[in-house]
Design an enzyme around this catalytic site. Structure first.
Site: not given
Length: 278
Positions: A213, A216
């Site tokens: 999670g 990025g």
């Protein structure tokens, strides 16, 4: 698959001058991100949550992190969009923005070759500009080609969780930079590592890293101390060892300064082709 970006709270003349200076100062005396230190609310005002929905009306769900680098642009990882073509962005001050363009590096071939995760970088364009506030502001981009020295503590932030679900609060961790020569040893990442990547975290004593999670999201490094501190996004969370904190290897990030020309040229290309101004 629908997607959007949520906000919590250029290497050119286009870049914001007041970037990297949060109104709420972050706690920089922190230890780890996985099940670790909770960030002070709004102290990382560029952190976004990339969210997608398999199909509407199924709710959007957090998939990856990202960095607000301009009122219309998010910097994130290319692997966040494997099997996804649409998104939304959520800033955790609960401001949500629809996405109208996703630009992945054309050299990202991981979908075809799972041994190669180079060029793990993407730009996301927002359908409307972000309204900058005390809780929402951009992070700076580093100068082209710059490499952060080993041992410098930078910060990774995210909602990642060892159990693969979004944490309720934004977490942060101070990760020491690991030099390329050390990180490319056979015991660590060997021939998987490329000069366009940067390592941080495990230093032989502590195992600090991101988790599911957090992909990025930013690896943020301070440019100076004291009142003149400005934060730059030197890394994009790319990959790490299996099992989050269990395997003793550094975490690996896309080195943003290696892609300065790519970021600049793709934003200019988008502006030209869309007929939009910035």
């Amino acid at each position: 698959m629908m997607m959007m970006i949520c906000l919590v709270s250029f290497i050119s003349a286009y870049w914001p001058e007041n970037c990297g200076k949060p109104a709420v100062k972050p706690n920089t005396a922190t230890a780890r991100v996985v099940n670790g230190e909770e960030a002070i609310p709004h102290s990382w005002p560029w952190q976004v949550s990339m969210q997608a929905s398999p199909m509407l009306p199924i709710p959007y769900m957090h998939g990856c992190g990202g960095s607000l680098i301009h009122e219309e642009w998010i910097l994130t990882a290319a692997h966040c969009f494997i099997g996804r073509k649409t998104a939304k962005v959520l800033h955790k001050s609960e401001e949500c923005y629809k996405v109208d363009a996703i630009i992945r590096h054309k050299g990202f071939v991981y979908e075809q070759d799972r041994t190669d995760i180079t060029n793990d970088i993407a730009l996301v364009h927002l359908a409307k500009p972000v309204s900058m506030t005390r809780e929402i502001s951009p992070i700076c981009l580093p100068k082209p080609g710059v490499v952060i020295p080993a041992g410098i503590p930078c910060f990774v932030t995210g909602w990642g969780d060892e159990k693969g679900r979004m944490a309720e609060k934004l977490n942060q961790a101070a990760l020491p930079i690991i030099d390329f020569q050390t990180c490319s040893k056979p015991v660590y990442w060997w021939d998987t590592l490329r000069p366009s990547m940067i390592c941080a975290g495990y230093d032989g004593c502590q195992n600090l890293m991101f988790c599911h999670g957090d992909s990025g999201g930013p690896l943020a490094c301070a440019t100076a101390a004291g009142a003149n501190t400005a934060w730059e996004v030197h890394g994009i969370v790319s990959f790490g060892p299996q099992g989050c904190i269990r395997d003793k290897k550094p975490s690996v990030f896309t080195r943003v300064s290696a892609f300065s020309d790519w970021i600049d040229s793709n934003i200019k290309k988008y502006i030209y082709e869309s007929g939009k101004s910035i």
